[in-house]
Design an enzyme around this catalytic site. Structure first.
Site, PDB file in Angstrom:
ATOM      1  N   HIS A 128      -1.646   0.464  -9.753  1.00  0.00           N
ATOM      2  CA  HIS A 128      -2.287  -0.476  -8.817  1.00  0.00           C
ATOM      3  C   HIS A 128      -2.980  -1.591  -9.593  1.00  0.00           C
ATOM      4  O   HIS A 128      -4.180  -1.837  -9.441  1.00  0.00           O
ATOM      5  CB  HIS A 128      -3.284   0.267  -7.915  1.00  0.00           C
ATOM      6  CG  HIS A 128      -3.618  -0.494  -6.665  1.00  0.00           C
ATOM      7  ND1 HIS A 128      -4.016   0.108  -5.504  1.00  0.00           N
ATOM      8  CD2 HIS A 128      -3.623  -1.811  -6.408  1.00  0.00           C
ATOM      9  CE1 HIS A 128      -4.259  -0.805  -4.586  1.00  0.00           C
ATOM     10  NE2 HIS A 128      -4.022  -1.983  -5.101  1.00  0.00           N
ATOM     11  N   ARG A 146       0.857  -1.162   0.000  1.00  0.00           N
ATOM     12  CA  ARG A 146       0.000   0.000   0.000  1.00  0.00           C
ATOM     13  C   ARG A 146       0.907   1.230   0.000  1.00  0.00           C
ATOM     14  O   ARG A 146       2.007   1.203   0.567  1.00  0.00           O
ATOM     15  CB  ARG A 146      -0.889   0.034   1.258  1.00  0.00           C
ATOM     16  CG  ARG A 146      -2.031  -0.972   1.235  1.00  0.00           C
ATOM     17  CD  ARG A 146      -3.125  -0.564   0.258  1.00  0.00           C
ATOM     18  NE  ARG A 146      -4.307  -1.424   0.323  1.00  0.00           N
ATOM     19  CZ  ARG A 146      -4.483  -2.491  -0.460  1.00  0.00           C
ATOM     20  NH1 ARG A 146      -3.528  -2.863  -1.311  1.00  0.00           N
ATOM     21  NH2 ARG A 146      -5.594  -3.211  -0.392  1.00  0.00           N
ATOM     22  N   GLU A 153      -3.723   7.625  -4.293  1.00  0.00           N
ATOM     23  CA  GLU A 153      -4.148   7.124  -5.604  1.00  0.00           C
ATOM     24  C   GLU A 153      -5.478   7.759  -6.036  1.00  0.00           C
ATOM     25  O   GLU A 153      -6.346   7.995  -5.195  1.00  0.00           O
ATOM     26  CB  GLU A 153      -4.304   5.591  -5.544  1.00  0.00           C
ATOM     27  CG  GLU A 153      -3.003   4.869  -5.278  1.00  0.00           C
ATOM     28  CD  GLU A 153      -3.191   3.371  -5.047  1.00  0.00           C
ATOM     29  OE1 GLU A 153      -4.285   2.849  -5.321  1.00  0.00           O
ATOM     30  OE2 GLU A 153      -2.240   2.746  -4.566  1.00  0.00           O
TER      31      GLU A 153
HETATM   32  P1  NAP Z   1      -0.728 -11.915   4.557  1.00  0.00           P
HETATM   33  O1  NAP Z   1      -0.686 -13.329   4.105  1.00  0.00           O
HETATM   34  O2  NAP Z   1      -1.524 -11.563   5.774  1.00  0.00           O
HETATM   35  O3  NAP Z   1       0.808 -11.443   4.783  1.00  0.00           O
HETATM   36  C1  NAP Z   1       1.119 -10.224   5.394  1.00  0.00           C
HETATM   37  C2  NAP Z   1       2.506 -10.373   5.994  1.00  0.00           C
HETATM   38  O4  NAP Z   1       2.916  -9.123   6.516  1.00  0.00           O
HETATM   39  C3  NAP Z   1       2.567 -11.382   7.118  1.00  0.00           C
HETATM   40  O5  NAP Z   1       3.659 -12.243   6.907  1.00  0.00           O
HETATM   41  C4  NAP Z   1       2.785 -10.556   8.378  1.00  0.00           C
HETATM   42  O6  NAP Z   1       3.606 -11.265   9.282  1.00  0.00           O
HETATM   43  C5  NAP Z   1       3.497  -9.321   7.804  1.00  0.00           C
HETATM   44  N1  NAP Z   1       3.279  -8.105   8.579  1.00  0.00           N
HETATM   45  C6  NAP Z   1       2.086  -7.598   8.977  1.00  0.00           C
HETATM   46  N2  NAP Z   1       2.284  -6.472   9.695  1.00  0.00           N
HETATM   47  C7  NAP Z   1       3.633  -6.274   9.729  1.00  0.00           C
HETATM   48  C8  NAP Z   1       4.480  -5.296  10.315  1.00  0.00           C
HETATM   49  N3  NAP Z   1       3.965  -4.272  11.017  1.00  0.00           N
HETATM   50  N4  NAP Z   1       5.810  -5.415  10.155  1.00  0.00           N
HETATM   51  C9  NAP Z   1       6.333  -6.439   9.459  1.00  0.00           C
HETATM   52  N5  NAP Z   1       5.588  -7.413   8.871  1.00  0.00           N
HETATM   53  C10 NAP Z   1       4.256  -7.310   9.016  1.00  0.00           C
HETATM   54  O7  NAP Z   1      -1.265 -10.968   3.406  1.00  0.00           O
HETATM   55  P2  NAP Z   1      -1.109 -11.143   1.820  1.00  0.00           P
HETATM   56  O8  NAP Z   1      -2.260 -11.942   1.315  1.00  0.00           O
HETATM   57  O9  NAP Z   1       0.280 -11.569   1.516  1.00  0.00           O
HETATM   58  O10 NAP Z   1      -1.320  -9.615   1.336  1.00  0.00           O
HETATM   59  C11 NAP Z   1      -0.438  -8.623   1.843  1.00  0.00           C
HETATM   60  C12 NAP Z   1      -0.851  -7.234   1.410  1.00  0.00           C
HETATM   61  O11 NAP Z   1      -0.530  -7.007   0.040  1.00  0.00           O
HETATM   62  C13 NAP Z   1      -2.349  -6.930   1.462  1.00  0.00           C
HETATM   63  O12 NAP Z   1      -2.813  -6.649   2.763  1.00  0.00           O
HETATM   64  C14 NAP Z   1      -2.463  -5.718   0.540  1.00  0.00           C
HETATM   65  O13 NAP Z   1      -2.279  -4.513   1.253  1.00  0.00           O
HETATM   66  C15 NAP Z   1      -1.326  -5.925  -0.446  1.00  0.00           C
HETATM   67  N6  NAP Z   1      -1.823  -6.283  -1.774  1.00  0.00           N
HETATM   68  C16 NAP Z   1      -1.644  -5.400  -2.782  1.00  0.00           C
HETATM   69  C17 NAP Z   1      -2.117  -5.723  -4.038  1.00  0.00           C
HETATM   70  C18 NAP Z   1      -1.922  -4.763  -5.194  1.00  0.00           C
HETATM   71  O14 NAP Z   1      -2.806  -4.732  -6.079  1.00  0.00           O
HETATM   72  N7  NAP Z   1      -0.827  -4.002  -5.230  1.00  0.00           N
HETATM   73  C19 NAP Z   1      -2.808  -6.906  -4.257  1.00  0.00           C
HETATM   74  C20 NAP Z   1      -2.967  -7.787  -3.177  1.00  0.00           C
HETATM   75  C21 NAP Z   1      -2.459  -7.470  -1.929  1.00  0.00           C
HETATM   76  P3  NAP Z   1       3.514 -10.927  10.873  1.00  0.00           P
HETATM   77  O15 NAP Z   1       2.059 -10.987  11.260  1.00  0.00           O
HETATM   78  O16 NAP Z   1       4.344 -11.988  11.522  1.00  0.00           O
HETATM   79  O17 NAP Z   1       4.101  -9.557  11.039  1.00  0.00           O
HETATM   80  C1  8YV Z   2      -7.311  -4.498  -5.190  1.00  0.00           C
HETATM   81  C2  8YV Z   2      -5.504  -5.080  -3.738  1.00  0.00           C
HETATM   82  O1  8YV Z   2      -8.187  -5.091  -4.300  1.00  0.00           O
HETATM   83  O2  8YV Z   2      -6.368  -7.154  -3.048  1.00  0.00           O
HETATM   84  C3  8YV Z   2      -5.847  -6.085  -2.691  1.00  0.00           C
HETATM   85  O3  8YV Z   2      -5.554  -5.774  -1.496  1.00  0.00           O
HETATM   86  O4  8YV Z   2      -4.882  -4.073  -3.467  1.00  0.00           O
HETATM   87  C4  8YV Z   2      -6.016  -5.257  -5.105  1.00  0.00           C
HETATM   88  O5  8YV Z   2      -6.222  -6.613  -5.454  1.00  0.00           O
HETATM   89  C5  8YV Z   2      -7.872  -4.474  -6.573  1.00  0.00           C
HETATM   90  O6  8YV Z   2      -7.287  -3.350  -7.107  1.00  0.00           O
HETATM   91  C6  8YV Z   2      -9.391  -4.476  -6.661  1.00  0.00           C
HETATM   92  O7  8YV Z   2     -10.004  -3.742  -5.669  1.00  0.00           O
END
Ligand code: NAP
Ligand code: 8YV
Length: 319
Positions: free
Chosen positions: A281, A234, A263
């Site tokens: 994004h 993010r 954004e």
């Molecule tokens: P996830 O499986 O919950 O993984 C998040 C990781 O972050 C965990 O390993 C957690 O470990 C770590 N974490 C959380 N808070 C932290 C902190 N303060 N310091 C260090 N590590 C921390 O989630 P995910 O499915 O991989 O998704 C992660 C994130 O990617 C989403 O929440 C979203 O914001 C982003 N994302 C972006 C897109 C995009 O379109 N760009 C798409 C999908 C997801 P610990 O709990 O041990 O800290």
């Molecule tokens: C957005 C994302 O959700 O899954 C997330 O956390 O940031 C993306 O997959 C997507 O842009 C649709 O809302």
């Protein structure tokens, strides 16, 4: 317990998801303009039992308070920092997200950004299009193969990134709040320690207050003048003014960004930098992935309306 009522679509959501909700339920769209929204909520607020939203649709405490029968929030996205979770949980509102189904698409976007920045793909494409190849060769670049990559947030997506990096012969390390027992990667006790020991840093932690500016000037300086930051998490996770300054001053070697603080607005200075690659994004924005996210969002909504359960509740509900 079966629930009946109207589903509120909180924009922006994709046209496909918008239409799919409308085909299945009595559905209304939340107006954006404050005056229209207030009148809308006064008229319809008591009819709403569910919300469908995306990661950029703010579902704040005021909106939740205006919906006395709200029972479920189905978020289209795995990140749900757009939702006031304490306000929802205080009301016993069920909240779902869309984990797992987007890991591959998001992970390959991180690799795409890392390759694009390290091999200067965008600048090289422009070099050819501008006819400058006629005057000489493109300069030598760094490479991803064999480099050291740190993952800030080794969760579902982070581990999918790590697997891909291993195929490139990279040395992977990571930082989470909690060390993982069963991964073959070195653990760094802090973001600064992680950044100091790698060539590139990939941010893939959740957004929200707990990770606000987790990557600050100190972390960027630890990454250093030949270091590269990849942010697919993010925009809030990075101190964006500090990032711009570090790139401008040559204290950071490059950046590949899919997310930003405000954004769809992007700091103008970033758009002038050849060592920066900017994406809108789009990391989960592929046909199969968005179809899977949409299906999971709809499944969660249908499940709750049928019997009060969710396919993929957010972790806070499991506690
Ligand atoms: P996830 O499986 O919950 O993984 C998040 C990781 O972050 C965990 O390993 C957690 O470990 C770590 N974490 C959380 N808070 C932290 C902190 N303060 N310091 C260090 N590590 C921390 O989630 P995910 O499915 O991989 O998704 C992660 C994130 O990617 C989403 O929440 C979203 O914001 C982003 N994302 C972006 C897109 C995009 O379109 N760009 C798409 C999908 C997801 P610990 O709990 O041990 O800290
Ligand atoms: C957005 C994302 O959700 O899954 C997330 O956390 O940031 C993306 O997959 C997507 O842009 C649709 O809302």
């Amino acid at each position: 317990m079966t629930h009946t009522g109207t589903v509120l679509r909180v924009p922006p959501i994709s046209p496909q998801l918008h239409d799919a909700v409308g085909e299945r339920y009595a559905a209304l769209d939340l107006p954006a303009a404050p005056a229209a929204r207030a009148a809308f909520l006064a008229e319809h607020g008591a009819d709403i039992v569910g919300i469908v939203c995306s990661n950029v649709s703010p579902v704040d405490a005021d909106l939740i308070a205006a919906l006395p029968r709200l029972g479920v929030i189905a978020n289209h996205g795995v990140g749900y920092d757009n939702i006031d979770i304490p306000a929802a949980l205080d009301r016993g509102i069920a909240v779902s997200n869309t984990p797992d189904v987007l890991d591959d698409a998001v992970a390959e976007t991180a690799l795409a950004l890392l390759l694009a920045v390290r091999r200067q793909v965008v600048a090289a494409d422009r070099f050819v299009r501008d006819g400058r190849w006629l005057d000489g060769s493109f300069p030598l670049t760094d490479q991803v193969a064999g480099s050291r990559v740190g993952i800030l947030g080794l969760g579902r997506i982070g581990q999918a990134v790590a697997t891909r990096l291993e195929a490139f012969g990279c040395t992977v390390s990571y930082h989470n709040r909690h060390r993982l027992a069963d991964v073959p990667y070195d653990y760094a006790a802090s973001p600064v320690e992680l950044a100091a020991g790698v060539d590139s840093l990939v941010a893939v932690v959740p957004g929200g207050a707990g990770t606000a500016a987790l990557i600050d000037g100190e972390v960027l300086d630890a990454l250093g003048p030949t270091g590269v930051l990849i942010n697919i998490a993010r925009g809030s996770v990075v101190d964006e003014p500090a990032l711009v300054a570090a790139l401008r001053d040559g204290r950071l070697g490059g950046a590949g960004l899919d997310v930003y603080a405000d954004e769809p607005r992007v700091p103008a200075e970033l758009t002038t930098m050849d060592n920066v690659v900017l994406l809108p994004h789009l990391a989960s924005g592929t046909h199969p992935t968005r179809a899977a996210m949409r299906a999971l969002t709809l499944d969660n909504l249908a499940s709750w309306l049928a019997d009060g359960t969710l396919r993929t509740p957010i972790p806070e509900l499991a506690q």
